[in-house]
Motif scaffolding. Structure first.
Motif, PDB file in Angstrom:
ATOM      1  N   VAL A 150      -5.563   3.292   2.817  1.00  0.00           N
ATOM      2  CA  VAL A 150      -3.836   3.277   3.723  1.00  0.00           C
ATOM      3  C   VAL A 150      -4.306   3.190   4.436  1.00  0.00           C
ATOM      4  CG1 VAL A 150      -2.226   4.837   3.071  1.00  0.00           C
ATOM      5  CG2 VAL A 150      -2.751   4.822   1.547  1.00  0.00           C
ATOM      6  N   GLN A 151      -4.813   3.483   5.672  1.00  0.00           N
ATOM      7  CA  GLN A 151      -4.511   2.873   6.733  1.00  0.00           C
ATOM      8  C   GLN A 151      -4.878   1.594   6.497  1.00  0.00           C
ATOM      9  OE1 GLN A 151      -7.426   6.004   8.415  1.00  0.00           O
ATOM     10  NE2 GLN A 151      -6.021   7.155   8.921  1.00  0.00           N
ATOM     11  N   ARG A 176      -1.940  -0.573   5.937  1.00  0.00           N
ATOM     12  CA  ARG A 176      -1.021  -0.185   6.857  1.00  0.00           C
ATOM     13  C   ARG A 176      -0.536  -1.349   8.167  1.00  0.00           C
ATOM     14  NH1 ARG A 176       2.144  -0.003   3.108  1.00  0.00           N
ATOM     15  NH2 ARG A 176       1.960   2.253   2.032  1.00  0.00           N
ATOM     16  N   LYS A 177      -1.727  -1.785   7.866  1.00  0.00           N
ATOM     17  CA  LYS A 177      -1.978  -2.491   9.427  1.00  0.00           C
ATOM     18  C   LYS A 177      -0.804  -4.025   8.878  1.00  0.00           C
ATOM     19  CE  LYS A 177      -6.277  -0.840  11.338  1.00  0.00           C
ATOM     20  NZ  LYS A 177      -7.507  -0.955  11.446  1.00  0.00           N
ATOM     21  N   SER A 178      -0.845  -4.326   7.458  1.00  0.00           N
ATOM     22  CA  SER A 178      -0.150  -5.815   7.484  1.00  0.00           C
ATOM     23  C   SER A 178       1.140  -4.931   6.492  1.00  0.00           C
ATOM     24  CB  SER A 178      -1.663  -6.103   6.285  1.00  0.00           C
ATOM     25  OG  SER A 178      -2.721  -6.570   6.972  1.00  0.00           O
ATOM     26  N   TYR A 179       0.838  -4.212   5.847  1.00  0.00           N
ATOM     27  CA  TYR A 179       2.227  -4.119   5.086  1.00  0.00           C
ATOM     28  C   TYR A 179       3.064  -3.001   5.085  1.00  0.00           C
ATOM     29  CZ  TYR A 179       0.073  -7.675   2.397  1.00  0.00           C
ATOM     30  OH  TYR A 179      -0.569  -8.717   1.777  1.00  0.00           O
ATOM     31  N   SER A 180       4.170  -3.064   5.458  1.00  0.00           N
ATOM     32  CA  SER A 180       5.115  -1.564   5.977  1.00  0.00           C
ATOM     33  C   SER A 180       5.144  -0.531   4.343  1.00  0.00           C
ATOM     34  CB  SER A 180       6.569  -1.820   6.059  1.00  0.00           C
ATOM     35  OG  SER A 180       7.008  -2.190   5.128  1.00  0.00           O
ATOM     36  N   GLU A 181       5.565   0.845   4.472  1.00  0.00           N
ATOM     37  CA  GLU A 181       5.410   1.627   3.331  1.00  0.00           C
ATOM     38  C   GLU A 181       7.006   0.776   2.660  1.00  0.00           C
ATOM     39  OE1 GLU A 181       6.412   5.498   4.592  1.00  0.00           O
ATOM     40  OE2 GLU A 181       5.014   5.752   6.079  1.00  0.00           O
ATOM     41  N   ARG A 231      -0.236  11.394   4.281  1.00  0.00           N
ATOM     42  CA  ARG A 231       1.803  11.324   4.318  1.00  0.00           C
ATOM     43  C   ARG A 231       1.686  10.186   5.797  1.00  0.00           C
ATOM     44  NH1 ARG A 231       6.409  11.769   1.475  1.00  0.00           N
ATOM     45  NH2 ARG A 231       5.640  13.007  -0.453  1.00  0.00           N
ATOM     46  N   GLY A 260      -0.034   7.043   6.245  1.00  0.00           N
ATOM     47  CA  GLY A 260       0.852   5.563   5.937  1.00  0.00           C
ATOM     48  C   GLY A 260       1.255   6.189   4.185  1.00  0.00           C
ATOM     49  N   ASN A 272       3.267   7.280   0.837  1.00  0.00           N
ATOM     50  CA  ASN A 272       4.203   6.765   0.458  1.00  0.00           C
ATOM     51  C   ASN A 272       4.659   7.855  -0.337  1.00  0.00           C
ATOM     52  OD1 ASN A 272       4.253   4.118   0.251  1.00  0.00           O
ATOM     53  ND2 ASN A 272       6.378   4.458   0.723  1.00  0.00           N
TER      54      ASN A 272
END
Length: 128
Positions: free
Chosen positions: A64-65, A68-73, A94, A97, A99
């Motif tokens: 997930v980390q 999250r470097k490329s895609y937002s929640e 959470r 990152g 949801n």
């Protein structure tokens, strides 16, 4: 609707895939490792990811980390799936990152409720 489930236990993956297909009529892609899941996410656009926490090599939190470097929640919702439903595990997911968080074994009601928070799946709901 493109959905990915990153899960190393085949029976768990098949069960969730069957539930999604029965409820909404969507087939989902399965990745057996976090690394495979990351490659699949880079290769195609997904609308929702279910991510197991305990995976071989890279675990779900680390995956997930990376995501999250490329895609937002908002761009790519991720729902963690784990038998560990301790407050500490949920906070950690959470914080990485995720949801949302869903317990194993996956409950049909929770699957519908949590998935529908992030994508418009209820509109396609089939009668079960």
């Amino acid at each position: 609707m493109k959905i990915l489930y990153v899960e190393d236990v085949e029976m768990n993956a098949r069960l969730l895939a069957l539930m999604v297909e029965q409820i909404w009529g969507y087939e989902i892609d399965i990745a057996e490792t976090a690394e495979q899941g990351l490659e699949m996410i880079e290769a195609q656009k997904y609308d929702l990811v279910y991510m197991d926490v305990n995976l071989p090599n890279m675990n779900g939190i680390e995956a997930v980390q990376e995501i999250r470097k490329s895609y937002s929640e908002k761009d790519l919702p991720i729902i963690m799936v784990s038998a560990d439903v301790s407050e500490e595990a949920i906070i950690k997911a959470r914080g990485a990152g995720a949801n949302d968080y869903m317990s194993k074994p996956v409950n049909l009601t929770a699957l519908k409720e949590k998935s529908s928070k992030y994508v418009e799946m209820d509109l396609m709901e089939k009668s079960v």
